[in-house]
Each structure stands twice: as C-alpha cells, then as structure tokens.
Design a protein around this motif. Structure first.
Motif, PDB file in Angstrom:
ATOM      1  N   ALA A 101     -12.992  -9.659  -3.521  1.00 17.02           N
ATOM      2  CA  ALA A 101     -13.377  -8.319  -3.082  1.00 17.02           C
ATOM      3  C   ALA A 101     -12.315  -7.301  -3.486  1.00 17.02           C
ATOM      4  CB  ALA A 101     -13.582  -8.308  -1.567  1.00 17.02           C
ATOM      5  N   TYR A 102     -11.063  -7.703  -3.387  1.00 16.69           N
ATOM      6  CA  TYR A 102      -9.962  -6.801  -3.759  1.00 16.69           C
ATOM      7  C   TYR A 102     -10.060  -6.423  -5.237  1.00 16.69           C
ATOM      8  CZ  TYR A 102      -5.188  -4.918  -3.454  1.00 16.69           C
ATOM      9  OH  TYR A 102      -4.090  -4.081  -3.448  1.00 16.69           O
ATOM     10  N   GLU A 103     -10.345  -7.410  -6.058  1.00 15.87           N
ATOM     11  CA  GLU A 103     -10.497  -7.137  -7.493  1.00 15.87           C
ATOM     12  C   GLU A 103     -11.674  -6.198  -7.753  1.00 15.87           C
ATOM     13  OE1 GLU A 103      -8.492  -8.071 -10.052  1.00 15.87           O
ATOM     14  OE2 GLU A 103      -7.163  -8.732  -8.422  1.00 15.87           O
ATOM     15  N   ALA A 104     -12.657  -6.260  -6.861  1.00 11.42           N
ATOM     16  CA  ALA A 104     -13.836  -5.388  -6.998  1.00 11.42           C
ATOM     17  C   ALA A 104     -13.632  -4.031  -6.328  1.00 11.42           C
ATOM     18  CB  ALA A 104     -15.062  -6.081  -6.402  1.00 11.42           C
ATOM     19  N   GLY A 105     -12.432  -3.804  -5.773  1.00 14.25           N
ATOM     20  CA  GLY A 105     -12.114  -2.495  -5.231  1.00 14.25           C
ATOM     21  C   GLY A 105     -12.373  -2.300  -3.754  1.00 14.25           C
ATOM     22  N   VAL A 106     -12.412  -3.404  -2.981  1.00 15.57           N
ATOM     23  CA  VAL A 106     -12.654  -3.302  -1.536  1.00 15.57           C
ATOM     24  C   VAL A 106     -11.615  -4.130  -0.776  1.00 15.57           C
ATOM     25  CG1 VAL A 106     -14.267  -3.786   0.350  1.00 15.57           C
ATOM     26  CG2 VAL A 106     -15.119  -2.880  -1.815  1.00 15.57           C
ATOM     27  N   MET A 107     -10.969  -3.500   0.181  1.00 15.67           N
ATOM     28  CA  MET A 107      -9.992  -4.185   1.027  1.00 15.67           C
ATOM     29  C   MET A 107     -10.704  -4.801   2.229  1.00 15.67           C
ATOM     30  SD  MET A 107      -6.672  -4.781   1.710  1.00 15.67           S
ATOM     31  CE  MET A 107      -5.541  -3.472   1.167  1.00 15.67           C
ATOM     32  N   LEU A 108     -10.544  -6.124   2.400  1.00 13.16           N
ATOM     33  CA  LEU A 108     -11.100  -6.838   3.546  1.00 13.16           C
ATOM     34  C   LEU A 108      -9.966  -7.413   4.385  1.00 13.16           C
ATOM     35  CD1 LEU A 108     -13.951  -8.920   1.843  1.00 13.16           C
ATOM     36  CD2 LEU A 108     -14.145  -6.683   2.936  1.00 13.16           C
ATOM     37  N   THR A 152      -6.846   1.571  -6.674  1.00 12.63           N
ATOM     38  CA  THR A 152      -7.421   2.252  -5.516  1.00 12.63           C
ATOM     39  C   THR A 152      -8.576   1.434  -4.961  1.00 12.63           C
ATOM     40  OG1 THR A 152      -6.758   4.447  -6.284  1.00 12.63           O
ATOM     41  CG2 THR A 152      -8.570   4.352  -4.715  1.00 12.63           C
ATOM     42  N   LEU A 153      -8.571   1.271  -3.637  1.00 12.70           N
ATOM     43  CA  LEU A 153      -9.565   0.434  -2.967  1.00 12.70           C
ATOM     44  C   LEU A 153     -10.205   1.175  -1.811  1.00 12.70           C
ATOM     45  CD1 LEU A 153      -6.607  -1.511  -3.037  1.00 12.70           C
ATOM     46  CD2 LEU A 153      -8.471  -3.142  -3.274  1.00 12.70           C
ATOM     47  N   LEU A 154     -11.467   0.877  -1.557  1.00 15.68           N
ATOM     48  CA  LEU A 154     -12.118   1.357  -0.347  1.00 15.68           C
ATOM     49  C   LEU A 154     -11.623   0.497   0.810  1.00 15.68           C
ATOM     50  CD1 LEU A 154     -15.859   2.342  -0.022  1.00 15.68           C
ATOM     51  CD2 LEU A 154     -14.498   1.515   1.903  1.00 15.68           C
ATOM     52  N   ASP A 155     -11.054   1.117   1.809  1.00 13.33           N
ATOM     53  CA  ASP A 155     -10.451   0.376   2.916  1.00 13.33           C
ATOM     54  C   ASP A 155     -11.498   0.039   3.974  1.00 13.33           C
ATOM     55  OD1 ASP A 155      -8.766  -0.804   4.700  1.00 13.33           O
ATOM     56  OD2 ASP A 155      -7.918   1.069   5.450  1.00 13.33           O
ATOM     57  N   ALA A 156     -12.062  -1.148   3.863  1.00 15.16           N
ATOM     58  CA  ALA A 156     -13.068  -1.595   4.832  1.00 15.16           C
ATOM     59  C   ALA A 156     -12.432  -2.110   6.112  1.00 15.16           C
ATOM     60  CB  ALA A 156     -13.946  -2.680   4.214  1.00 15.16           C
ATOM     61  N   ILE A 206       0.856  -1.188   0.000  1.00 12.43           N
ATOM     62  CA  ILE A 206       0.000   0.000   0.000  1.00 12.43           C
ATOM     63  C   ILE A 206       0.894   1.240   0.000  1.00 12.43           C
ATOM     64  CG2 ILE A 206      -1.848   1.218   1.184  1.00 12.43           C
ATOM     65  CD1 ILE A 206      -2.568  -1.574   0.012  1.00 12.43           C
ATOM     66  N   MET A 207       0.613   2.141  -0.929  1.00 10.82           N
ATOM     67  CA  MET A 207       1.493   3.278  -1.148  1.00 10.82           C
ATOM     68  C   MET A 207       0.872   4.629  -0.803  1.00 10.82           C
ATOM     69  SD  MET A 207       4.309   1.924  -2.213  1.00 10.82           S
ATOM     70  CE  MET A 207       5.212   3.274  -2.956  1.00 10.82           C
ATOM     71  N   LYS A 208      -0.444   4.706  -0.780  1.00 15.38           N
ATOM     72  CA  LYS A 208      -1.078   6.007  -0.614  1.00 15.38           C
ATOM     73  C   LYS A 208      -2.445   5.840   0.037  1.00 15.38           C
ATOM     74  CE  LYS A 208      -2.693   9.961  -3.390  1.00 15.38           C
ATOM     75  NZ  LYS A 208      -2.885  10.503  -4.762  1.00 15.38           N
ATOM     76  N   GLY A 209      -2.853   6.847   0.796  1.00 17.86           N
ATOM     77  CA  GLY A 209      -4.186   6.849   1.373  1.00 17.86           C
ATOM     78  C   GLY A 209      -4.823   8.209   1.220  1.00 17.86           C
ATOM     79  N   GLU A 210      -6.110   8.212   0.929  1.00 17.34           N
ATOM     80  CA  GLU A 210      -6.844   9.466   0.801  1.00 17.34           C
ATOM     81  C   GLU A 210      -8.301   9.223   1.163  1.00 17.34           C
ATOM     82  OE1 GLU A 210      -7.748  13.020  -2.469  1.00 17.34           O
ATOM     83  OE2 GLU A 210      -6.482  11.313  -3.005  1.00 17.34           O
ATOM     84  N   GLY A 211      -8.814   9.987   2.118  1.00 17.48           N
ATOM     85  CA  GLY A 211     -10.186   9.772   2.561  1.00 17.48           C
ATOM     86  C   GLY A 211     -10.342   8.375   3.132  1.00 17.48           C
ATOM     87  N   VAL A 212     -11.262   7.590   2.582  1.00 20.79           N
ATOM     88  CA  VAL A 212     -11.463   6.211   3.047  1.00 20.79           C
ATOM     89  C   VAL A 212     -10.835   5.208   2.078  1.00 20.79           C
ATOM     90  CG1 VAL A 212     -13.587   6.802   4.257  1.00 20.79           C
ATOM     91  CG2 VAL A 212     -13.713   5.999   1.896  1.00 20.79           C
ATOM     92  N   HIS A 213      -9.983   5.693   1.186  1.00 21.22           N
ATOM     93  CA  HIS A 213      -9.391   4.842   0.158  1.00 21.22           C
ATOM     94  C   HIS A 213      -7.880   4.710   0.326  1.00 21.22           C
ATOM     95  CE1 HIS A 213     -13.219   6.126  -1.670  1.00 21.22           C
ATOM     96  NE2 HIS A 213     -13.187   4.954  -2.289  1.00 21.22           N
ATOM     97  N   VAL A 214      -7.357   3.570  -0.133  1.00 20.18           N
ATOM     98  CA  VAL A 214      -5.909   3.369  -0.215  1.00 20.18           C
ATOM     99  C   VAL A 214      -5.570   2.946  -1.638  1.00 20.18           C
ATOM    100  CG1 VAL A 214      -5.570   2.802   2.216  1.00 20.18           C
ATOM    101  CG2 VAL A 214      -6.135   0.974   0.607  1.00 20.18           C
ATOM    102  N   THR A 215      -4.326   3.193  -2.038  1.00 22.97           N
ATOM    103  CA  THR A 215      -3.864   2.843  -3.378  1.00 22.97           C
ATOM    104  C   THR A 215      -2.640   1.954  -3.266  1.00 22.97           C
ATOM    105  OG1 THR A 215      -4.678   4.952  -4.235  1.00 22.97           O
ATOM    106  CG2 THR A 215      -3.080   3.771  -5.595  1.00 22.97           C
ATOM    107  N   ASP A 216      -2.621   0.852  -4.002  1.00 18.27           N
ATOM    108  CA  ASP A 216      -1.494  -0.077  -3.913  1.00 18.27           C
ATOM    109  C   ASP A 216      -0.395   0.291  -4.909  1.00 18.27           C
ATOM    110  OD1 ASP A 216      -2.216  -1.121  -6.418  1.00 18.27           O
ATOM    111  OD2 ASP A 216      -3.133  -2.928  -5.598  1.00 18.27           O
TER     112      ASP A 216
END
Length: 450
Positions: free
Chosen positions: A408-415, A48-52, A33-43
């Motif tokens: 879920a990761y492929e769908a853009g959500v981190m679990l 970019t994924l919604l960080d659940a 994981i390289m970046k975070g913004e709001g409720v999202h992180v970017t690998d």
C-alpha cells in the motif's frame, strides 16, 4: 534541522519508538515523515502518501489547518506557559473548559479536568472514580470492570484496564482488582454467537455474573470505548452500550466512556456515547481535541460527581492529582481553534458520508481477496482483519501484514498494522476521491500477498 543523510544514518539509533521492539526498529528503520499537507504526508525521500492513519487517530482536520497554527503562534507570543495548579489559571483553559461542557452538554458533562493526553485522561478518570466513592463513604469500591480487547492507554491504571495481553504481559503485575468481560465482537467471541443483539445480551449477562461474583459494593467503575479502536475497530451492537449503562445504574457503578478516539466526530457523532444514546458519568478525551497539533486531553465529569466533590466538607474532596501541563495555555488555544473548525466544517456529517463510501469499498475488497477475513467500520474508523484461512480464522502472520502495508505504501497510501488488523483512521476532511485512493492502495497491498 540537520540534513537528510544525517537523519537516515541515525534513524532508530538514539531513539526508542513506542509500541515497537528496539532491535526490530534498528534492523528495519521506520519511515521518516518530513511534511504534511491536507490529508497527505511526505517522507524523507520525497514520496507523498495519503495518510489513512490520520497521524494516530487524531489529525481530524488534516495537516494544513491554519486557524490552529495561528492560535498556537499567537498564544506563544502572549503566554507560552503558566501552571494551572491551585491558585493560578489562564484565559485559554477557562474558555476551552466552557466550550467542552457546551459541546458535550447532551452527554451531561459539566466539568473538565485537563491533562496532557489520552493515557493521562484515563488515569485521571480511574483515580477520580476511586476518590468519589471515598467521599461517598463506600471505600470498598476500588475495583474496575473493562472489556477484553479494549485499549485505554499506557499508564499503570490504563494498562490494567486494557483488555489486550500485548499491552499488559511485559509489565505485569498490574493494578489489582481489575476484571474483564468478553467484548461484543461478532467475528470472534467465546459464545460462537454471530447475531449482534444476542451477543450483546450474552456479554451483558457475563458482566452481571462478574458483578455478582465480585460484589457490586466493591466495584468503582466500568470503562469502555464506544467503538473499540486499537483492539481492531470492534463495533459493538447498537444495544450494547445502553445495556451496560443500565447494569451500572442498577448496581451503582460509575460508567466511564473512553472517547479518546471516538470523540469529536470520528464515528459520525460528536461522541460514541451520543451515537449509542448513553450519558456516562465520565468521559476521557484527547487526540482530536487539537487535531494532534498540541498534546492535550481532558477528563470530563457529570453533575453527580461534580456535586459530590464540590460539596465535600472533608479532605477526601481535594484533588491531589494533576500534571505540569494541565490546562496548558498553548494547547487550550489550539483546542479552541480546533473545535471551532471541527464544528464549522461539520466533520461529523462528513465522517458519515465518507464512512459509508469507505465501508462499501472494504466490503468489495473482502469479496475479492480471500486473505480478508472480516471488515468492521463505523464512521471514519475501520479495521480489516487478515487471515491465512477463512474457515479456521487463523490470523495472518507478521510477514503478511508487513507485505500488505508495504504494498500500500508503494501505491501511495499509509496504513497502520495492529496485530493481524489493518487500521484506518484518516482525517475527517476526507473526500470521495480520497476514499477511492485508500481503497486502491489497500487493494495493491492485498495483491502483493496473493
């Protein structure tokens, strides 16, 4: 920082990751994981994924809280570090301690002992509990009671009161004199009881039985998470915490509420103890105290314990315990800013509103997917227990859990996977649209294992 190719090439080679097998990490390198913004992180690949997961239960304010970042930068300029050991202090630690005792006044907390994180906070609470009884002249009170499935960190004391063999077996023997009672978990319990109120009574009776067997005058404290987190988000019946508080009072046993996860709004109240109407003797906090922006924690203490220590005329009242980073000025500055934003944004109220939406979404997923055995939630902490067979409740295997998380990761959500549970602990700034996105991502992951 070195380039992307270097990071990918060296991933999991020079580092051992917590809570993982080193060989598995080398064979299947973890996400970078390289970046975070709001409720999202970017690998590292730019996805970019919604960080659940909210980092690890802790990024309540999301990744773009400028007041915390500014507080850290300003404090680094003013005073990047000074010791809080006997004889010196610093401004931010004094201010944050005051803010914490004001914040947790309804729980009757009057003192703060600063630590570097949750495990440190639990270790401190256990040590202070034993020391309290030495001051009181009851030095036989050395034992601890805890719940099976509870999680209290990674130090030897915390690991000893942990109620999950996964966090114990590989480093046993642990602290002697620790005894566990059944967790009030309606989905799985030794009583085969599904009625919450009845289950609470049965678990309370088991606690009474253990106290009678051990001898109440040998027990220092009982520790519990108001909602059990890493154990699978087990939400006790509403009456359970009050029942164990009454038992502790009856037998003179201290009660420690481990609020490392549940503190600062995640359950929909400012603490789990407040949610269930209980005043503990000590509370352990960390994680959201800085929204994860700086490692910091604290053990909070009520007046009964504070008065006992502060009026002591012997050497037993001296606290021979602490950490290099206790009351770290940068961490405390971050905490002051985080608390102000937490209160301003009314994160407790948002956790209630978004938590209801998330709970409804999880119930719908359970109805649609046979692999979902149970869903549990309170505020914005939730667990989805996956099974290979609903009737037998046989836990889903590791391959299935990984496939769901990958889908879920492929769908853009981190679990986060914990055993056969999917753990959800998103930032408390979540919106309704974010809740819908989380549900869509989980649905995609569950579809992947049909």
């Amino acid at each position: 920082m070195r380039d992307t190719n270097f990071l990918i090439e060296n991933n999991a080679k020079s580092i051992w990751h917590p809570m993982a097998h080193p060989a598995e990490m080398r064979a299947h390198p973890p996400r970078i994981i390289m970046k975070g913004e709001g409720v999202h992180v970017t690998d590292v690949s730019g996805r970019t994924l919604l960080d659940a997961v909210g980092g690890l239960w802790n990024v309540n304010l999301g990744y773009s809280c400028d007041p915390i970042k500014k507080a850290i930068a300003d404090q680094l300029d003013a005073l990047p570090y000074y010791s809080g050991f006997r004889g010196t202090s610093n401004g931010p630690s004094i201010e944050l301690a005051y803010e914490l005792t004001e914040w947790f006044k309804p729980e009757a907390m009057v003192r703060a002992f600063f630590t570097s994180g949750g495990s440190d906070s639990v270790e401190s609470a256990l040590r202070l509990a034993r020391q309290y009884w030495k001051i009181k002249g009851q030095s036989d009170r050395t034992k601890f009671l805890a719940l099976k499935k509870g999680y209290h960190g990674t130090h030897f004391g915390g690991a000893s009161v942990n109620g999950n063999a996964n966090f114990r077996r590989n480093c046993e023997p642990l602290l002697p004199g620790v005894f566990h009672i059944p967790a009030p978990w309606t989905y799985r319990n030794p009583f085969n009881e599904t009625d919450p109120a009845r289950l609470a009574q049965l678990c309370a009776a088991a606690m009474e039985d253990e106290i009678a067997f051990q001898g109440a005058d040998t027990i220092a404290a009982f520790i519990m998470e108001p909602v059990l987190g890493a154990g699978g988000v087990i939400v006790p019946p509403d009456n359970f915490m009050k029942l164990v508080r009454e038992i502790c009072d009856r037998h003179g046993i201290l009660m420690i509420s481990d609020e490392v996860v549940t503190g600062f709004g995640r359950t929909g109240a400012w603490s789990g103890a407040r949610l269930f109407g209980v005043e503990p003797d000590m509370m352990t906090i960390a994680k959201a105290i800085t929204s994860g922006y700086f490692p910091l924690g604290a053990t909070l203490i009520n007046d009964k314990i504070a008065e006992t220590f502060e009026s002591d005329q012997t050497t037993f009242g001296s606290i021979g315990h602490g950490y290099t980073y206790s009351g770290h000025p940068v961490g405390c500055a971050a905490g002051i800013a985080a608390l102000a934003e937490t209160k301003r944004l009314k994160l407790d109220e948002n956790a209630v509103a978004r938590g209801k939406e998330l709970g409804q979404a999880l119930e719908q997923l359970k109805a649609r997917h046979a692999v979902v055995g149970d869903v549990r939630y309170k505020g914005l902490m939730a667990g989805i227990e996956l099974v290979s067979d609903r009737d037998s409740k046989k836990a889903a295997d590791k391959k299935t859990m990984a496939a769901v998380a990958d889908g879920a990761y492929e769908a853009g959500v981190m679990l986060r996977v914990s055993g056969n549970n999917l753990i959800l602990s998103p930032p408390l700034i979540l919106t309704s649209a974010d809740v819908a996105k989380i549900a869509e991502g989980i649905d995609a992951g569950l579809e992947a294992v049909k």
